[in-house]
Design an enzyme around this catalytic site. Sequence first.
Site, short mmCIF file in Angstrom:
data_model
loop_
_atom_site.label_atom_id
_atom_site.label_comp_id
_atom_site.label_asym_id
_atom_site.label_seq_id
_atom_site.Cartn_x
_atom_site.Cartn_y
_atom_site.Cartn_z
N HIS A 188 28.54 13.03 -4.79
CA HIS A 188 28.12 11.71 -5.24
C HIS A 188 27.10 11.08 -4.31
O HIS A 188 26.30 10.26 -4.72
CB HIS A 188 29.33 10.80 -5.46
CG HIS A 188 30.00 11.13 -6.73
ND1 HIS A 188 31.06 12.00 -6.80
CD2 HIS A 188 29.72 10.78 -8.01
CE1 HIS A 188 31.41 12.15 -8.06
NE2 HIS A 188 30.62 11.42 -8.81
N ARG A 295 28.27 4.22 -13.70
CA ARG A 295 29.46 4.69 -12.95
C ARG A 295 30.17 3.46 -12.38
O ARG A 295 29.94 3.09 -11.23
CB ARG A 295 29.05 5.63 -11.82
CG ARG A 295 28.61 7.02 -12.26
CD ARG A 295 28.32 7.90 -11.03
NE ARG A 295 28.25 9.30 -11.38
CZ ARG A 295 27.12 9.94 -11.68
NH1 ARG A 295 25.97 9.32 -11.68
NH2 ARG A 295 27.16 11.24 -11.97
N ARG A 331 31.05 3.57 -18.08
CA ARG A 331 32.18 4.50 -17.94
C ARG A 331 33.28 3.79 -17.17
O ARG A 331 33.02 3.19 -16.13
CB ARG A 331 31.75 5.74 -17.16
CG ARG A 331 32.97 6.60 -16.82
CD ARG A 331 32.61 7.87 -16.16
NE ARG A 331 32.26 7.67 -14.76
CZ ARG A 331 31.83 8.67 -13.99
NH1 ARG A 331 31.66 9.86 -14.49
NH2 ARG A 331 31.55 8.45 -12.72
N GLU A 429 34.01 16.76 -19.72
CA GLU A 429 33.78 17.31 -18.38
C GLU A 429 34.92 18.21 -17.92
O GLU A 429 34.99 18.57 -16.76
CB GLU A 429 33.49 16.20 -17.36
CG GLU A 429 34.49 15.08 -17.34
CD GLU A 429 34.12 13.94 -16.39
OE1 GLU A 429 33.21 14.11 -15.56
OE2 GLU A 429 34.75 12.88 -16.47
N ASN A 452 28.50 17.99 -14.11
CA ASN A 452 28.89 18.18 -12.70
C ASN A 452 30.33 18.65 -12.63
O ASN A 452 30.66 19.64 -11.99
CB ASN A 452 28.75 16.88 -11.91
CG ASN A 452 27.39 16.25 -12.09
OD1 ASN A 452 26.42 16.93 -12.36
ND2 ASN A 452 27.32 14.93 -11.95
N ASP A 453 31.21 17.91 -13.30
CA ASP A 453 32.61 18.32 -13.28
C ASP A 453 32.85 19.50 -14.21
O ASP A 453 33.66 20.37 -13.90
CB ASP A 453 33.52 17.14 -13.65
CG ASP A 453 33.77 16.26 -12.44
OD1 ASP A 453 34.07 16.82 -11.37
OD2 ASP A 453 33.64 15.04 -12.56
N ARG A 463 32.75 21.21 -6.37
CA ARG A 463 31.37 20.71 -6.33
C ARG A 463 30.98 20.17 -4.96
O ARG A 463 29.81 19.97 -4.67
CB ARG A 463 31.15 19.64 -7.42
CG ARG A 463 31.99 18.42 -7.25
CD ARG A 463 31.97 17.53 -8.48
NE ARG A 463 30.94 16.52 -8.44
CZ ARG A 463 30.83 15.52 -9.31
NH1 ARG A 463 31.70 15.41 -10.31
NH2 ARG A 463 29.89 14.63 -9.22
N CYS A 500 25.15 13.62 -19.36
CA CYS A 500 24.87 12.64 -18.31
C CYS A 500 25.08 13.22 -16.92
O CYS A 500 24.94 12.53 -15.92
CB CYS A 500 25.70 11.38 -18.50
SG CYS A 500 27.46 11.68 -18.38
C1 PEP Z 1 29.85 14.59 -14.29
O1 PEP Z 1 30.94 15.01 -13.91
O2 PEP Z 1 28.92 15.32 -14.69
C2 PEP Z 1 29.58 13.14 -14.30
C3 PEP Z 1 28.50 12.64 -14.86
O3 PEP Z 1 30.47 12.33 -13.66
P1 PEP Z 1 30.55 12.24 -12.06
O4 PEP Z 1 29.39 13.01 -11.48
O5 PEP Z 1 30.50 10.81 -11.69
O6 PEP Z 1 31.87 12.86 -11.76
MG MG Z 2 32.57 13.64 -13.59
#
Ligand code: PEP
Ligand code: MG
Length: 538
Positions: A188, A295, A331, A429, A452-453, A463, A500
Amino acid sequence: MEKFQGKSVLSGVAIGKLYIFKKQEYTLVKETVTDVEKEKERFRGACEKAKEQLSRLYDKALNDVGEEQAMIFDVHKMMLEDLDYLEAVESMIEEQKVNAEYATNATGESFAEVFANMDDDYFKARSADVMDISKRVIRVLAGVKEGGIDSDEPVIIVADDLTPSETIQMDKSKILAFVTRFGSQNSHTAILARSMNLPSLINTDIQLLDEYDGQLAVVDSFNNTLILSPDEETLAAKEKALAKWRADLAQLEELKGKENETRDGRKINIYANIGNAEDLPKVLASDAGGIGLFRSEFVYLGSQDYPTEEEQYKAYKEVVEGMGGKKVIIRTLDIGADKQTYYFHLNHEENPAMGLRAIRICLERIDVFKTQLRAIYRASAFGTCSIMFPMIISVWEIQRIKEIVEEVKKELADEGLAYGEVELGIMIETPAAVMMSDELAKEVDFFSIGTNDLTQYTLAIDRQNECLETFYDSHHPAVLRMIQMTIDNGHKNGIWVGICGELASDLTLTERFIDMGIDELSVSPTYVLPLRKRVREI
Ligand code: PEP
Ligand code: MG
């Protein structure tokens, strides 16, 4: 001149002084003291220093964010003048002959417990405050410096690693670039750096030596390098590179107001990802069609205690209203895993990415969830607002969420508070959500794929762990097939599907995503125009 190698998180060039940001950790130890009077004196001195810090923080907050947010520092100052608290610490030093740090921590904990067990919500909330002031006094006693940026001019921050809450609390006007020794592309902090449009390097092979502090340096993340004390020739070349980067950014401006349309007429929405209301000017400047991911947990991470309904309402309303009718997808909070706030008092978990996080916290802590939903619904009266829920794995979760949403709407209506039409969507995700996407699509208005997740859980690769980057393939066919499956199931059920996660800004995949039928890509504001440029070339 010295050269260091890193990995780019956001390409760009920055020239300025280096600022070594060291985390000052302190481990609490219990010690026996012989001179109790001296120890009590040390405690009183630390309280005075802590109050001076709080006065400075009050003034800064008053200036940056206004009186309402600044009040907390005034409250903390008053708590540090509370005689019961001060006497409790001093008598512990006297009776148990322990060091001031230990006595302050133990007293803080017992006061916090008393507050936490009170029925009144106001006093319950003071539990976190009393721990906060105790920790502040302990930091002063132990000589630990405050984490802000102590510089009059913007600097290049060099750190081991930065947590999201450290990053969010930094004064952005003082930062030219980020360089960290550790960290991963999908952390993040990397995401925040991108959203701040700051050249950034991770995994950089530099040591945090005091002698580097204040030296002139160049970050050229196009070339993955940090150059310390550049010679004249290098500096001149990098000044040219900086000018070119700025000129390229200026050229992108010509795309403002243009469609996100391929040459053969396929159109998509390009939205922006944000963390809080402060990011709004960047979104407006980027000409994004909306906000595809707000977020909201950053509203919590930037706060010393649970943000109240009013505080949240103000932040969401500012964004919804500021977007002037364009869609804003908020979100609900995704606390947990790498995004920790101590006032949530989450238990230590061996595997927090798979633990109590995101919607799981909300479904366990309905009070916290409802406060947020009320704030979002109230803000929805001022524009076009949607809500999406993170980390969904099961159909029952969304059904339960919808029941809670109905309760919130009824409460607001009974209280005569206005709210607008709100679309409800979920993040896809987890592999479970992908596999259930045909069923889930029947329950919601849209899907937004959090790559990402989704990548982390599909590939079983943390990650945050930079050591696994050899195995980490962001274009892994398993992930791409999951994206296709989600799009197909969404479309079969008549809902739109976006992405996203960070993959949305990977320009090498844009054509592929469009071929897959993606409806929306939501990226950090920095990438909105480069992505529009790419779409228009296809
Ligand atoms: C993701 O997981 O791709 C996402 C957009 O949420 P975050 O990166 O905040 O976990
Ligand atoms: Mg996520």
